[in-house]
Enzyme design. Structure first.
Site, PDB file in Angstrom:
ATOM      1  N   LYS B  53       0.837  -1.210   0.000  1.00 40.02           N
ATOM      2  CA  LYS B  53       0.000   0.000   0.000  1.00 40.02           C
ATOM      3  C   LYS B  53       0.869   1.256   0.000  1.00 40.02           C
ATOM      4  O   LYS B  53       0.587   2.226  -0.715  1.00 40.02           O
ATOM      5  CB  LYS B  53      -0.945  -0.008   1.209  1.00 40.02           C
ATOM      6  CG  LYS B  53      -2.049  -1.061   1.108  1.00 40.02           C
ATOM      7  CD  LYS B  53      -2.834  -1.240   2.417  1.00 40.02           C
ATOM      8  CE  LYS B  53      -3.883  -2.352   2.260  1.00 40.02           C
ATOM      9  NZ  LYS B  53      -4.612  -2.638   3.531  1.00 40.02           N
ATOM     10  N   GLN B  97      -4.297  -0.943   9.609  1.00 33.54           N
ATOM     11  CA  GLN B  97      -4.191  -2.283   9.039  1.00 33.54           C
ATOM     12  C   GLN B  97      -4.773  -3.311  10.021  1.00 33.54           C
ATOM     13  O   GLN B  97      -4.395  -3.352  11.185  1.00 33.54           O
ATOM     14  CB  GLN B  97      -2.721  -2.612   8.724  1.00 33.54           C
ATOM     15  CG  GLN B  97      -2.517  -3.972   8.067  1.00 33.54           C
ATOM     16  CD  GLN B  97      -3.169  -4.053   6.684  1.00 33.54           C
ATOM     17  OE1 GLN B  97      -3.079  -3.146   5.878  1.00 33.54           O
ATOM     18  NE2 GLN B  97      -3.854  -5.156   6.429  1.00 33.54           N
ATOM     19  N   ASP B 120     -10.687   3.408   4.396  1.00 38.10           N
ATOM     20  CA  ASP B 120     -11.163   2.040   4.187  1.00 38.10           C
ATOM     21  C   ASP B 120     -12.679   1.957   4.044  1.00 38.10           C
ATOM     22  O   ASP B 120     -13.213   0.902   3.672  1.00 38.10           O
ATOM     23  CB  ASP B 120     -10.712   1.138   5.345  1.00 38.10           C
ATOM     24  CG  ASP B 120      -9.461   0.348   4.987  1.00 38.10           C
ATOM     25  OD1 ASP B 120      -9.259   0.068   3.785  1.00 38.10           O
ATOM     26  OD2 ASP B 120      -8.699  -0.002   5.905  1.00 38.10           O
TER      27      ASP B 120
END
Lengths: 292, 292
Positions: B53, B97, B120
């Protein structure tokens, strides 16, 4: 003969429970849960609903704060009123009766209601929580009509796990939250709508069929499986002759009833449940604020 | 021969677009969109994802603010860091994460991210907005994996309206938002899961099948319809022998590929799309804040 899901009776049972809860709340907190009801303008159907909701709220001991505003009310004034109610400790639930006049942005108004007073469960934060949570539990503000449908289903004491549920309609008020609720009950859930191909055959596979289309008597016997459970969300007024009209659902009751194991009638099915669930949400909002 | 949905290629196309957008943003605002990436502990897979990422973000010109915290970090400290980042104008997107260590409540942490920096798309407010909105448009923070799947589908230039879509899995990260996205594309949407009966025959009716189960090569040729479109969300590592392992999807690719019209491979299908969509969300967050 199918079982007729008597919404009046189930709603009364819920209201009786709420009445006891609210008596206990009054004893414990020396306060009365309050529901603010806002109506803008004079749409006839809205007046009927507001009157029914107000009556039911008083019945269970909820204090109703009534705001009937003129059709010409501007959006800012309405949102200012909601902000006042958001900050008023005597108000636990706020209900804005829909539809609003065309000059008012419905979404902006609904989003201005504090999520913890959102008695209709339409605020995006509550919609998101409903989607995310693993269970249909007491911490959620659940839109009243689909929640009423779920409570009717639970009345049947049928195991919902793995049942094939089909929801006809994808509105934010009924179809989408209904699908979320059924998914959490571990049904296999299909949402069908105006763009669906072979809608009839998909519905015919349903163990549980929820009709929320808004078309009178649209679902006939060819749409339903032998032994299915049918919940009819539609409330449509149709003319019988020049003078008379009557309320019918989205399901052609007289044709379907002989084929199914259970069905909710219109009127007297989902309608009363919707109102009872509004009172449930108001009470839940009080409890979430004061018991935690 | 089926069309292989090349996620690397489609992701690169999206990244190329984002790169241009970000160059324009830099010219116009004299600022660089920033993505804060928080990893707690050292789960190997998480490290791989974070690295990928970070690399991709830098590639398109996004500034990465890296916070790699110790496994023992306590929840309050993590939430305090998030609050700082919420208030930091150089940060447009915040990514935590997952999974987090067991002593940390994942839901509380995710809910502490400011919704307008929720790269997200997991915050309940964004989940609710996704459900409510009528279109899959630019104003939404859409969970990255299902959004990546939708972009792969769009690559096919197939009319999605009225298609029978089946989503296997009902997670908050993939299954539920995927169903919402497909419903808004006017698919008929069925969600199946571990409690579904006759799952095979339901999947076999799908024009579009999204597999997000997390079981290696679970979906075989008996589950798919001739000519169907298959999106494989699974990323499973399986052992080939004592020394070697490989990544496979939830679909038995070798068996299914000859039966379908299009299929996404693993690796190189959904995976790269997920990362590209994270960058899209970060850029969208910058634009929503600064262009309105």
């Amino acid at each position: 003969m199918p079982r007729i899901l008597d919404g009046k009776k189930v709603a009364q049972k819920l209201k009786d429970q709420l009445k006891v809860e609210i008596e206990n709340i009054k004893l414990k907190f020396n306060r009365t849960p309050g529901l603010a009801v806002i109506q803008v303008g004079n749409v006839a159907a809205s007046s009927v609903y507001v009157k029914a909701k107000t009556k039911a709220a008083k019945e269970v001991g909820i204090n109703v704060i009534d705001h009937h505003l003129e059709e010409s009310t501007n959006q800012n004034d309405l949102i200012n009123l909601i902000n006042e109610l958001n900050n008023n400790d005597d108000v636990n639930g706020i209900l804005v009766q829909l539809p609003l006049p065309n000059h008012i942005n419905e979404e902006m108004v609904l989003n201005s209601i504090a999520p913890d007073k959102d008695a209709d469960g339409f605020h995006p934060l509550n919609v998101g929580k409903l989607s995310i949570s693993q269970k249909n539990d007491e911490s959620l503000m659940i839109p009243c009509t689909p929640y009423g449908c779920l409570l009717l289903l639970r009345e049947l004491n049928v195991d919902l796990v793995g049942k094939n549920a089909v929801v006809i309609g994808r509105s934010n008020i009924v179809g989408k939250p209904m699908a979320q609720l059924l998914l959490k009950e571990s049904c296999t859930v299909t949402t069908v709508h105006s763009k669906t191909k072979n809608i009839e055959s998909i519905c015919k596979n349903a163990d549980i069929l929820i009709a929320a289309i808004g078309k009178p008597e649209f679902v006939n016997k060819d749409w339903v499986k032998e032994g299915a459970i049918i919940i009819d969300v539609g409330i449509n007024r149709i003319k019988i002759n020049e003078e008379k009209s009557k309320l019918v659902g989205d399901v052609l009751f007289s044709e379907v009833e002989n084929k199914v194991s259970a069905i909710s009638p219109v009127p007297g099915g989902v309608g009363p449940m919707t109102i009872a669930c509004l009172l449930r949400n108001t009470t839940a909002a009080f409890k979430l604020k004061n018991y935690n």
